[in-house]
Design a protein around this motif. Sequence first.
Motif, mmCIF file in Angstrom:
data_model
loop_
_atom_site.group_PDB
_atom_site.id
_atom_site.type_symbol
_atom_site.label_atom_id
_atom_site.label_comp_id
_atom_site.label_asym_id
_atom_site.label_seq_id
_atom_site.Cartn_x
_atom_site.Cartn_y
_atom_site.Cartn_z
ATOM 1 N N VAL A 1 0.863 -1.178 0.000
ATOM 2 C CA VAL A 1 0.000 0.000 0.000
ATOM 3 C C VAL A 1 0.902 1.231 0.000
ATOM 4 O O VAL A 1 1.870 1.314 0.747
ATOM 5 C CB VAL A 1 -0.930 0.000 1.235
ATOM 6 N N GLU B 1 -6.737 3.866 -1.293
ATOM 7 C CA GLU B 1 -5.635 4.249 -0.405
ATOM 8 C C GLU B 1 -5.877 5.617 0.222
ATOM 9 O O GLU B 1 -5.599 5.817 1.405
ATOM 10 C CB GLU B 1 -4.315 4.207 -1.161
ATOM 11 N N LEU C 1 -8.289 5.241 3.062
ATOM 12 C CA LEU C 1 -7.638 4.658 4.236
ATOM 13 C C LEU C 1 -6.845 5.708 5.001
ATOM 14 O O LEU C 1 -6.894 5.761 6.233
ATOM 15 C CB LEU C 1 -6.722 3.496 3.811
ATOM 16 N N GLU D 1 -4.376 2.135 9.962
ATOM 17 C CA GLU D 1 -2.966 1.735 9.948
ATOM 18 C C GLU D 1 -2.775 0.643 8.900
ATOM 19 O O GLU D 1 -3.329 -0.447 9.027
ATOM 20 C CB GLU D 1 -2.545 1.219 11.336
ATOM 21 N N THR D 2 -2.020 0.943 7.859
ATOM 22 C CA THR D 2 -1.835 -0.005 6.757
ATOM 23 C C THR D 2 -0.412 -0.523 6.640
ATOM 24 O O THR D 2 -0.055 -1.130 5.627
ATOM 25 C CB THR D 2 -2.244 0.645 5.416
ATOM 26 N N TRP E 1 0.410 -3.844 4.860
ATOM 27 C CA TRP E 1 -0.671 -4.259 3.968
ATOM 28 C C TRP E 1 -0.177 -4.290 2.539
ATOM 29 O O TRP E 1 0.632 -3.461 2.120
ATOM 30 C CB TRP E 1 -1.843 -3.299 4.060
ATOM 31 N N LEU F 1 -6.985 -6.221 -1.616
ATOM 32 C CA LEU F 1 -6.198 -5.680 -0.520
ATOM 33 C C LEU F 1 -6.286 -6.633 0.665
ATOM 34 O O LEU F 1 -7.255 -7.376 0.798
ATOM 35 C CB LEU F 1 -6.736 -4.292 -0.142
ATOM 36 N N ASP G 1 -7.227 -6.284 3.542
ATOM 37 C CA ASP G 1 -8.431 -6.171 4.372
ATOM 38 C C ASP G 1 -9.670 -6.748 3.694
ATOM 39 O O ASP G 1 -10.754 -6.725 4.254
ATOM 40 C CB ASP G 1 -8.687 -4.712 4.769
#
Length: 89
Positions: free
Chosen positions: A9, A29, A32, A38-39, A42, A57, A59
């Motif tokens: 990401v 993105e 988010l 908090e990525t 990821w 992704l 998630d």
Amino acid sequence: MQLGTRWAVGSAAPASLPEVVGIAVSTVEEELIATDVETTGWRWTLTWLEGKPVIELDDGTVIRYNPDEDSATITQPIEHEPDEFDEES
């Protein structure tokens, strides 16, 4: 045959993606970042299904390319509230 790939990401999406799909990735993105998710760690996973990119992704968000309309569909996972249980003694 097209091979898939993974990328972090915030990193550049593969140049082989249609422009509208790259825009969809950027949109997800940006959302988010705006919601302070908090990525760290990821990653996106790109696979090709019948010659069309499908991106997922970590998630569970999925982006699919619609070549007939030159558009992308973003499907985000539904967040469920924890069930409330009545505790009886």
